[in-house]
Design an enzyme around this catalytic site. Sequence first.
Site, PDB file in Angstrom:
ATOM      1  N   ASP A  91      -1.859  10.728  -2.007  1.00 49.83           N
ATOM      2  CA  ASP A  91      -2.417   9.808  -2.646  1.00 49.83           C
ATOM      3  C   ASP A  91      -2.636  10.372  -4.262  1.00 49.83           C
ATOM      4  O   ASP A  91      -2.652   9.694  -5.361  1.00 49.83           O
ATOM      5  CB  ASP A  91      -3.564   8.868  -2.355  1.00 49.83           C
ATOM      6  CG  ASP A  91      -3.061   8.042  -1.225  1.00 49.83           C
ATOM      7  OD1 ASP A  91      -2.924   8.517  -0.216  1.00 49.83           O
ATOM      8  OD2 ASP A  91      -2.667   6.773  -1.507  1.00 49.83           O
ATOM      9  N   ARG A 134      -7.384  -0.206  -6.900  1.00 54.24           N
ATOM     10  CA  ARG A 134      -7.861   0.777  -6.144  1.00 54.24           C
ATOM     11  C   ARG A 134      -7.899   2.015  -6.807  1.00 54.24           C
ATOM     12  O   ARG A 134      -7.208   2.760  -7.651  1.00 54.24           O
ATOM     13  CB  ARG A 134      -6.644   0.984  -5.031  1.00 54.24           C
ATOM     14  CG  ARG A 134      -6.567  -0.071  -4.047  1.00 54.24           C
ATOM     15  CD  ARG A 134      -5.547  -0.078  -2.951  1.00 54.24           C
ATOM     16  NE  ARG A 134      -6.137   0.832  -1.939  1.00 54.24           N
ATOM     17  CZ  ARG A 134      -5.569   1.186  -0.748  1.00 54.24           C
ATOM     18  NH1 ARG A 134      -4.292   1.013  -0.665  1.00 54.24           N
ATOM     19  NH2 ARG A 134      -5.812   1.918   0.261  1.00 54.24           N
ATOM     20  N   ARG A 170       0.905  -1.286  -0.032  1.00 48.94           N
ATOM     21  CA  ARG A 170      -0.056   0.077   0.101  1.00 48.94           C
ATOM     22  C   ARG A 170       0.882   1.263   0.109  1.00 48.94           C
ATOM     23  O   ARG A 170       2.037   1.235   0.103  1.00 48.94           O
ATOM     24  CB  ARG A 170      -1.117   0.133   1.005  1.00 48.94           C
ATOM     25  CG  ARG A 170      -0.762  -0.875   2.413  1.00 48.94           C
ATOM     26  CD  ARG A 170       0.365   0.053   3.315  1.00 48.94           C
ATOM     27  NE  ARG A 170       0.179   1.344   3.343  1.00 48.94           N
ATOM     28  CZ  ARG A 170       1.241   2.043   3.621  1.00 48.94           C
ATOM     29  NH1 ARG A 170       2.569   1.854   3.841  1.00 48.94           N
ATOM     30  NH2 ARG A 170       0.928   3.635   3.620  1.00 48.94           N
ATOM     31  N   GLY A 171       0.077   2.402  -0.067  1.00 48.84           N
ATOM     32  CA  GLY A 171       0.974   3.520  -0.470  1.00 48.84           C
ATOM     33  C   GLY A 171       1.168   3.984  -1.946  1.00 48.84           C
ATOM     34  O   GLY A 171       1.684   2.918  -2.370  1.00 48.84           O
ATOM     35  N   ALA A 172       0.881   5.155  -1.950  1.00 53.28           N
ATOM     36  CA  ALA A 172       0.769   5.527  -3.526  1.00 53.28           C
ATOM     37  C   ALA A 172       1.879   5.121  -4.438  1.00 53.28           C
ATOM     38  O   ALA A 172       1.539   4.243  -5.433  1.00 53.28           O
ATOM     39  CB  ALA A 172       0.326   6.903  -3.729  1.00 53.28           C
ATOM     40  N   GLN A 213      -1.835   2.216   9.973  1.00 46.85           N
ATOM     41  CA  GLN A 213      -0.220   2.353   9.316  1.00 46.85           C
ATOM     42  C   GLN A 213       0.701   3.071  10.027  1.00 46.85           C
ATOM     43  O   GLN A 213       1.990   2.904   9.852  1.00 46.85           O
ATOM     44  CB  GLN A 213      -0.505   3.122   7.905  1.00 46.85           C
ATOM     45  CG  GLN A 213      -1.315   2.299   6.586  1.00 46.85           C
ATOM     46  CD  GLN A 213      -2.919   2.566   6.876  1.00 46.85           C
ATOM     47  OE1 GLN A 213      -3.352   2.839   7.659  1.00 46.85           O
ATOM     48  NE2 GLN A 213      -3.340   2.391   5.563  1.00 46.85           N
ATOM     49  N   ASN A 224      -5.275  12.434   0.998  1.00 49.27           N
ATOM     50  CA  ASN A 224      -4.483  11.372   1.461  1.00 49.27           C
ATOM     51  C   ASN A 224      -5.288  10.382   2.313  1.00 49.27           C
ATOM     52  O   ASN A 224      -6.493  10.620   2.758  1.00 49.27           O
ATOM     53  CB  ASN A 224      -3.319  12.267   2.159  1.00 49.27           C
ATOM     54  CG  ASN A 224      -2.326  11.504   2.707  1.00 49.27           C
ATOM     55  OD1 ASN A 224      -1.524  10.569   2.025  1.00 49.27           O
ATOM     56  ND2 ASN A 224      -1.730  11.579   4.189  1.00 49.27           N
ATOM     57  N   LYS A 225      -4.548   9.779   3.393  1.00 48.17           N
ATOM     58  CA  LYS A 225      -5.115   8.777   4.177  1.00 48.17           C
ATOM     59  C   LYS A 225      -6.371   9.667   5.126  1.00 48.17           C
ATOM     60  O   LYS A 225      -6.190  10.852   5.349  1.00 48.17           O
ATOM     61  CB  LYS A 225      -3.979   8.121   5.190  1.00 48.17           C
ATOM     62  CG  LYS A 225      -4.460   7.403   5.971  1.00 48.17           C
ATOM     63  CD  LYS A 225      -5.425   6.187   5.701  1.00 48.17           C
ATOM     64  CE  LYS A 225      -4.986   5.165   4.560  1.00 48.17           C
ATOM     65  NZ  LYS A 225      -6.060   4.209   4.011  1.00 48.17           N
TER      66      LYS A 225
HETATM   67  O1  MRU Z   1      -4.366   3.130   2.214  1.00 43.84           O
HETATM   68  P1  MRU Z   1      -3.222   3.296   2.149  1.00 43.84           P
HETATM   69  O2  MRU Z   1      -2.164   2.679   3.108  1.00 43.84           O
HETATM   70  O3  MRU Z   1      -2.682   2.868   0.553  1.00 43.84           O
HETATM   71  O4  MRU Z   1      -2.814   4.717   2.092  1.00 43.84           O
HETATM   72  C1  MRU Z   1      -1.581   5.419   2.108  1.00 43.84           C
HETATM   73  C2  MRU Z   1      -1.644   6.920   2.321  1.00 43.84           C
HETATM   74  O5  MRU Z   1      -2.558   7.528   2.487  1.00 43.84           O
HETATM   75  C3  MRU Z   1      -0.274   7.425   2.095  1.00 43.84           C
HETATM   76  O6  MRU Z   1      -0.048   8.517   2.858  1.00 43.84           O
HETATM   77  C4  MRU Z   1       0.119   7.860   0.902  1.00 43.84           C
HETATM   78  O7  MRU Z   1      -0.161   6.869  -0.326  1.00 43.84           O
HETATM   79  C5  MRU Z   1       1.409   8.476   0.477  1.00 43.84           C
HETATM   80  S1  MRU Z   1       2.495   7.218   0.469  1.00 43.84           S
HETATM   81  C6  MRU Z   1       3.999   7.878   0.113  1.00 43.84           C
END
Ligand code: MRU
Length: 346
Positions: free
Chosen positions: A236, A88, A45-47, A195, A246-247
Amino acid sequence: MLKTIEWRDDQVVMIDQRKLPMQERYVICKDYRSVIRSIKDLVIRGAPAIGVAAAMGVALGALKIRAARMDRFRARFDAICREMVAARPTAANLAWAVERMKKVADEISHREPGEVKLRLVKEAQAILEEDIAINKAMGRQGQRLLKDGNRVLTHCNAGALATGGYGTALGVVRAAVEAGKQIEVVADETRPFLQGARLTAWEMKESRIPVTVITDNSAGYLMQRGKVDAVVVGADRIAANGDVANKIGTYMVAILARTHKIPFYVAAPMSTIDASIKTGKEIPIEQRHEKEVTHHQGRRCVPEGVGIENPAFDVTPHRYVSAIITEKGVITPPFKAKIRRLFASE
Ligand code: MRU
């Protein structure tokens, strides 16, 4: 350095982020469908990390296509790309990476499928290597915003685990530490997937960077008592006007930071900026399964029969953002024209 994802013997190997920090396990993907499943299930996970996984996933899919003729290969490859993009919806990097892979296939469409396959594998590996270099460049740019002794609050995990390596928001922290500054990270736990508590805390501890985990609802308390000097988060998707997805919970943190006159920085690579959309209102927000909220470690913690909402992201309007840190430089408000200029300066 910790490896989030790698291409090994025509397989994609990922550290299983559902299991950290209690277990260090790896998931081995032998076909593109298991990469899609891993993205959906948050193994990875994470963009930016999702972008790398998607590129490797379509390369893996391409390798397995049995077609001697290029038109047949291409029809199957495009179908794999469409499936991958749907894994996603919010992170811009996923579609960005798949588009880049399609462009490579376009450029050498006159070649034999066998040659195209090898080129796609190389491109996916290049996306991973570039992502690490981009994060380091972003770190160099962004670390100047942090002062020696700062306590930096972050939300979710925007570190090595969320990228090819090094991290975006945590990359800025890493670069500040490498520049000799003492930085302490305050990690929001980040309900419901944790996370912050699990991943940010783990990777900061591994890197010997001091970290304190707080519950999400403690951020205001700490800010009110002068215990946060800056906020740095990842993104994201960023719209053309600087609105940031973002999250979930990032928006609350941004408003708190503004109220307490604390700078709120967003660190993200250019591949996270979606210049095709004008504002954050157009960003699709993923709704995840209600079980993530109703259950904790496999056990129900919410009464049956109540309503549940589980949006995975929120949008912070650009007016709350003090600066956006990219590999091409740091921009401050107003963002619109500056974002356009960043894209123009190839
Ligand atoms: O649902 P996730 O864990 O994929 O969400 C991730 C985030 O919101 C991060 O902050 C974002 O992707 C930046 S990662 C460098």
